[in-house]
Structure formats: C-alpha cells, structure tokens
Motif scaffolding. Structure first.
Motif, PDB file in Angstrom:
ATOM      1  N   THR A  35      12.898  23.220  16.388  1.00 35.33           N
ATOM      2  CA  THR A  35      14.221  22.616  16.726  1.00 35.33           C
ATOM      3  C   THR A  35      15.513  23.346  16.386  1.00 35.33           C
ATOM      4  O   THR A  35      16.658  23.194  16.956  1.00 35.33           O
ATOM      5  CB  THR A  35      14.261  21.366  16.138  1.00 35.33           C
ATOM      6  OG1 THR A  35      14.563  21.188  14.698  1.00 35.33           O
ATOM      7  CG2 THR A  35      12.999  20.319  16.730  1.00 35.33           C
ATOM      8  N   GLU A  37      16.881  23.080  13.446  1.00 35.72           N
ATOM      9  CA  GLU A  37      17.690  22.310  12.465  1.00 35.72           C
ATOM     10  C   GLU A  37      17.631  22.962  11.145  1.00 35.72           C
ATOM     11  O   GLU A  37      16.650  23.495  10.661  1.00 35.72           O
ATOM     12  CB  GLU A  37      16.884  20.937  12.494  1.00 35.72           C
ATOM     13  CG  GLU A  37      17.393  19.764  11.301  1.00 35.72           C
ATOM     14  CD  GLU A  37      16.722  18.825  11.469  1.00 35.72           C
ATOM     15  OE1 GLU A  37      17.225  17.521  11.288  1.00 35.72           O
ATOM     16  OE2 GLU A  37      15.595  18.839  11.694  1.00 35.72           O
ATOM     17  N   THR A 110      17.463  16.415   6.233  1.00 39.03           N
ATOM     18  CA  THR A 110      18.262  17.418   6.046  1.00 39.03           C
ATOM     19  C   THR A 110      19.111  17.651   4.926  1.00 39.03           C
ATOM     20  O   THR A 110      19.739  16.382   4.644  1.00 39.03           O
ATOM     21  CB  THR A 110      18.848  18.183   7.288  1.00 39.03           C
ATOM     22  OG1 THR A 110      19.647  19.174   6.931  1.00 39.03           O
ATOM     23  CG2 THR A 110      19.626  17.041   8.056  1.00 39.03           C
ATOM     24  N   ASP A 113      23.299  16.591   6.332  1.00 40.40           N
ATOM     25  CA  ASP A 113      23.849  15.507   7.319  1.00 40.40           C
ATOM     26  C   ASP A 113      24.424  14.156   6.410  1.00 40.40           C
ATOM     27  O   ASP A 113      24.973  13.334   7.424  1.00 40.40           O
ATOM     28  CB  ASP A 113      22.767  15.148   8.057  1.00 40.40           C
ATOM     29  CG  ASP A 113      21.566  14.302   7.391  1.00 40.40           C
ATOM     30  OD1 ASP A 113      21.683  14.423   6.114  1.00 40.40           O
ATOM     31  OD2 ASP A 113      20.690  13.929   7.974  1.00 40.40           O
TER      32      ASP A 113
END
Length: 129
Positions: A35, A37, A110, A113
């Motif tokens: 992704t 991320e 994560t 965030d």
C-alpha cells in the motif's frame, strides 16, 4: 555511548557503503510493501541490518534498551521483509515489509497518524502546453 558491540557479520561491501551517525546507527523506515503506507522509523546498526537481511524479519537496535529487538517478537506485531534498499546517500534504509498488526508501540497501525500537524497544502502549478 556505543550503539552496540562493534562485531558484525554484515557483508563488508554493504558495511563500507553505510553512513552512520556518531552512535554507529542508520535510520530505518518501515513501509507497508503493497500500500505504500509509512509505518515507523527505527534505528539499525550493522548487525541489525545483517540480521534483517538474513532472517526475513525486521531487526532493530533499541537506543533506549541498548539491545536488539525483532519487531513483533513480544507483541506479535511482526514485520516480514519484502525488500531492503539504501537511499542515495546511504544514510537511511527503506524496509518494505508485510506488517502484521500495529507497527507503533502505542498500538496504532502506523506511528504517523496520531499527531497530524496543521500545514498549508501546496499546489503544483498547472503545466503549460
């Protein structure tokens, strides 16, 4: 204080390329491989990088505990290595991983965030024909 014992099994060709900080460490960024991320930032010395490259598991040097830690060894939130790359200056490592569970020690997916700062959003100028 030294980051860790100086003995390492890291390939000398890789070790010669690394630019370490005063404690012998290199920043390591973990990114979800599929992704994109960005999950977390941690630190590696030569031995942590060697262990990561040879086990398929993300291994870091804990500056606070002064010991190696395999991500997820106690929490179960593992990082399985998909690829490892040095940046253009050889002073940062990008780990593309398959993250199991939370990457952050707070339990969040994560580390990036929970505290998003207010910032002006930049806009790229329109391209001229």
């Amino acid at each position: 204080m030294s980051a860790a014992p100086s003995e390492s099994r890291l390939d000398p060709k890789i070790a010669a390329r690394l630019k370490r900080d005063a404690d012998g460490l290199v920043a390591a960024i973990a990114q979800q491989y599929d992704t994109g991320e960005v999950l977390m930032l941690a630190w590696m010395n030569d031995e942590a990088l060697h262990r990561t490259l040879t086990t398929g598991r993300a291994t870091y040097w804990s500056r606070s505990r002064q010991e190696y830690w395999v991500k997820g060894e106690s929490s179960g939130h593992q990082q399985w290595i998909k690829s490892v790359a040095l940046d253009c200056d050889s002073d940062a490592i990008l780990l593309k991983v398959d993250q199991v569970g939370a990457a952050c020690h707070t339990g969040d997916r994560t580390c990036f965030d929970a505290d998003v700062l207010d910032a002006v959003v930049g806009e790229r100028p329109a391209e001229r024909p």
